[in-house]
Write a protein that holds these residues in place. Structure first.
Motif, PDB file in Angstrom:
ATOM      1  N   SER A 184       0.805  -1.224   0.000  1.00 59.08           N
ATOM      2  CA  SER A 184       0.000   0.000   0.000  1.00 59.08           C
ATOM      3  C   SER A 184       0.837   1.273   0.000  1.00 59.08           C
ATOM      4  O   SER A 184       2.044   1.257   0.257  1.00 59.08           O
ATOM      5  CB  SER A 184      -0.868   0.013   1.264  1.00 59.08           C
ATOM      6  N   THR A 208      -7.279  -2.642   1.331  1.00 56.38           N
ATOM      7  CA  THR A 208      -8.554  -1.925   1.390  1.00 56.38           C
ATOM      8  C   THR A 208      -9.433  -2.554   2.472  1.00 56.38           C
ATOM      9  O   THR A 208      -9.270  -3.717   2.845  1.00 56.38           O
ATOM     10  CB  THR A 208      -9.238  -1.922   0.015  1.00 56.38           C
ATOM     11  N   SER A 230      -1.175  -9.038  -6.457  1.00 55.38           N
ATOM     12  CA  SER A 230      -0.442  -9.197  -7.711  1.00 55.38           C
ATOM     13  C   SER A 230       1.020  -9.477  -7.365  1.00 55.38           C
ATOM     14  O   SER A 230       1.714  -8.593  -6.838  1.00 55.38           O
ATOM     15  CB  SER A 230      -0.541  -7.913  -8.551  1.00 55.38           C
TER      16      SER A 230
END
Ligand code: NDP
Length: 338
Positions: free
Chosen positions: A16, A79, A42
């Motif tokens: 992040s 998130t 990913s």
């Protein structure tokens, strides 16, 4: 639960922005601590992130990261809809959990996370950075020392402009816990709980959607919280306002405290005390908010005290934000549960 070399290794769950801008540095500022691994959905991005930040391992799943014996603690900054299952998995693997706010999308989910960590005997904390600011700690101390008498009102000014590089899921993904209330109102609430040493009881609020947010999300809100010590606190939070500046004010029977430029990630801002003796700028010794927060978490892992903001603090700040969301939707005064 420390690895064999007695160094404490952290696993980043989420490649992040907040980790790269603040938390990797805050972890590495602690003696004996380092970031051992990062997990990204990913693996290519995870590897690139690991290389950029000098992190030894990159994984494409939480399970792989949790099975790395070099990982003693995790920092969750994905998130918001992902925090629940990731925290539960970390607790089940016996890893300490520092989780971003909002802890989850519902109070029930946040409670599950805290209970799972408690049952697993691992430390759990919420990354509410603002209570680590020298300014807010000074404001709390002034109130506790009676500098303004009985506190009656508070006002929080936290209307800012969401920087372009963060204009993603916060603005268009309700399912990820976007919107200004889950993003900023939780921080205001935690800060007010900290400085006032009081708990929110009920809220009213109206939200706004200006030119930024989509999908039914709000990008501005004004709300009022009643605390259990009688204080009424007014909040103004937004993603859309470029020049308002931030601040907090606490007004008591005998004086007022004005914090300017204090609702921020940076160790800046000033505190002013105004009472019958006049107005004075109060001395504060600024220090990095995230470094201080991680230090308290590391101490808690060693069995020394509690983290600056616990899992319960995360539940309460989320409960208040959820109540504000509901009040804005229904137009009704809404109780804060718990
Ligand atoms: P980001 O959008 O930077 O990161 C969230 C997720 O988005 C990451 O886990 C990552 O998924 C994915 N992502 C990030 N960058 C890219 C990219 N370039 N391309 C594709 N995917 C990307 O969010 P933030 O860092 O701003 O916020 C993360 C969490 O931290 C939230 O819970 C937020 O509320 C909280 N936060 C807390 C702050 C505080 O001061 N306490 C301040 C800012 C945020 P993957 O890992 O799968 O690659």
């Amino acid at each position: 639960m420390q690895n064999q070399t007695q160094r404490t290794g952290w696993g980043l769950i989420g490649a992040s922005t907040i980790a790269s801008e603040h938390m990797i540095g805050a972890i590495r500022a602690q003696a004996g601590h380092d970031v051992a691994a990062v997990m990204s959905s990913s693996i290519e991005r995870g590897r690139a992130y690991a290389e950029k930040h000098g992190i030894a391992a990159a994984y494409g799943s939480v399970a792989e990261l949790l099975s790395d014996s070099a990982v003693d603690a995790v920092y969750i900054s994905t998130t918001n809809e992902l925090h629940l299952e990731q925290a539960l998995a970390a607790a089940a693997a016996g890893k300490h959990v520092l989780c971003e706010k909002p802890l989850a999308l519902s109070v029930l989910q946040a409670q599950q996370m805290v209970e799972a960590c408690h049952a697993a005997g691992v430390v759990m904390a919420t990354n509410h950075h603002l209570r680590n600011a020298a300014t807010h700690r000074k404001i709390r101390e002034l109130i506790q020392n009676g500098a303004i008498g009985k506190p009656l009102f508070a006002r929080v000014f936290h209307a800012v402009h969401l920087p372009p590089h963060l204009q993603g899921w916060r603005l268009d993904k309700p399912e990820a816990g976007g919107g200004v209330i889950l993003d900023i109102t939780v921080h205001d609430t935690d800060t007010l709980r900290f400085v006032l040493d009081a708990e929110p009881l009920e809220v009213v609020g109206l939200s706004q959607t200006a030119e930024m947010a989509k999908g039914g999300l709000e990008d501005g809100v004004m709300a009022i919280i009643r605390f259990d010590n009688g204080v009424l606190a007014q909040l103004h939070d937004a993603f859309t306002v470029k020049h308002a500046g931030t601040g907090i004010e606490i007004h008591g029977e005998q004086g007022s405290i004005i914090g300017r430029n204090v609702m921020t990630q940076q160790p800046v801002g000033e505190v002013i005390l105004r009472n019958a003796a006049g107005e004075q700028k109060v001395q504060v010794e600024h220090e990095n908010l995230y470094v201080r927060g991680v230090a308290s978490f590391c101490a808690a892992m060693r069995g020394e005290g509690s983290p600056a903001a616990t899992g319960d603090d995360g539940i309460r700040s989320l409960a208040t934000a959820v109540a504000v969301l509901q009040a804005c939707t229904t137009g009704q005064k809404t109780p804060v549960n718990p």
